[in-house]
Design a protein around this motif. Sequence first.
Motif, PDB file in Angstrom:
ATOM      1  N   ARG A  79       0.836  -1.207   0.000  1.00  0.00           N
ATOM      2  CA  ARG A  79       0.000   0.000   0.000  1.00  0.00           C
ATOM      3  C   ARG A  79       0.867   1.251   0.000  1.00  0.00           C
ATOM      4  O   ARG A  79       1.728   1.406   0.872  1.00  0.00           O
ATOM      5  CB  ARG A  79      -0.896  -0.008   1.242  1.00  0.00           C
ATOM      6  N   ARG A  81       1.876   4.777   1.048  1.00  0.00           N
ATOM      7  CA  ARG A  81       1.511   5.565   2.222  1.00  0.00           C
ATOM      8  C   ARG A  81       2.729   6.276   2.776  1.00  0.00           C
ATOM      9  O   ARG A  81       3.847   6.122   2.281  1.00  0.00           O
ATOM     10  CB  ARG A  81       0.892   4.675   3.303  1.00  0.00           C
ATOM     11  N   ALA A 164      -1.217   5.392  -6.665  1.00  0.00           N
ATOM     12  CA  ALA A 164      -2.467   4.626  -6.634  1.00  0.00           C
ATOM     13  C   ALA A 164      -3.246   4.730  -7.945  1.00  0.00           C
ATOM     14  O   ALA A 164      -4.053   3.848  -8.254  1.00  0.00           O
ATOM     15  CB  ALA A 164      -3.337   5.104  -5.472  1.00  0.00           C
ATOM     16  N   ASN A 217      -9.228   5.688  -7.071  1.00  0.00           N
ATOM     17  CA  ASN A 217      -8.170   5.155  -6.195  1.00  0.00           C
ATOM     18  C   ASN A 217      -7.499   6.268  -5.412  1.00  0.00           C
ATOM     19  O   ASN A 217      -7.057   6.075  -4.273  1.00  0.00           O
ATOM     20  CB  ASN A 217      -7.108   4.437  -7.034  1.00  0.00           C
ATOM     21  N   ALA A 221      -6.636   6.508  -1.375  1.00  0.00           N
ATOM     22  CA  ALA A 221      -5.243   6.392  -0.941  1.00  0.00           C
ATOM     23  C   ALA A 221      -4.711   7.640  -0.247  1.00  0.00           C
ATOM     24  O   ALA A 221      -3.778   7.554   0.550  1.00  0.00           O
ATOM     25  CB  ALA A 221      -4.348   6.081  -2.149  1.00  0.00           C
TER      26      ALA A 221
END
Length: 250
Positions: A79, A81, A164, A217, A221
């Motif tokens: 993911r 981040r 994303a 997305n 995100a």
Amino acid sequence: MSEQKTIRLVVTRQDGPNENPYREEFVVPYRKNMNVISAFMEIQRNPVNAEGKKTTPINWESNCLEEVCGACSMIINGRPRQSCTALIDNLEQPIRIEPMNTFPVLRDLIIDRGRMFDALKKVKAWIPIDGSHDLGPGPRQSEEEQQWRYELSKCMTCGVCMEACPNVSGKSSFVGPFAVGQVALMNSHPTGSMRAQERMEALISDGGLQECGNSQNCVRACPKGIPLTKAIATMNRAATKHMFKKWLDF
């Protein structure tokens, strides 16, 4: 005596822009309330991998450590981040860390976000002010307008929305969701609105709004919760009006 608790990290590394990536595993001692940056600092103090071999410290970027600067973006357990807010206690181990692959890798987890700043230049994401003298109070704005602008102003150019977005890649020229949000912000500013038409022209040129596939997305995100899909919808309406007006004035 109880055994020392440890953390396992699998880091995708790259020695230079033109080098091949490889994975290296590390084991570091656990401390309460650690984040990914804390684990990197442990490796920096003692650069030894899980096999006990001496290695080079991991290269990464971070500034504020409070999810404001956007510099520490990376992919953690699949993911995209901020690593400063990625708490070890909330992550499945081994923690798999890799650079965001939408951007060129300079070394290890350090990426080149230059395309984002080029996009901001393209859409003129700034407020033009003539001189440094006092311009006096600006026009009054409703609380609703102020809140909308505040939400958009939280963008920290971290690149997570770009990572994303399925429409952003090394082969696409899409300016990205964040740039659309910044046009919405600047065009809603009383002074910035004076250059709204220039920004709209940039936003409907190659790599502009037409490249957005509306996957949403980006809004899922975004670490700051910026309403990017609403900003994109707002700019799509504005672009339609802009094009229609151009057609009438032709």
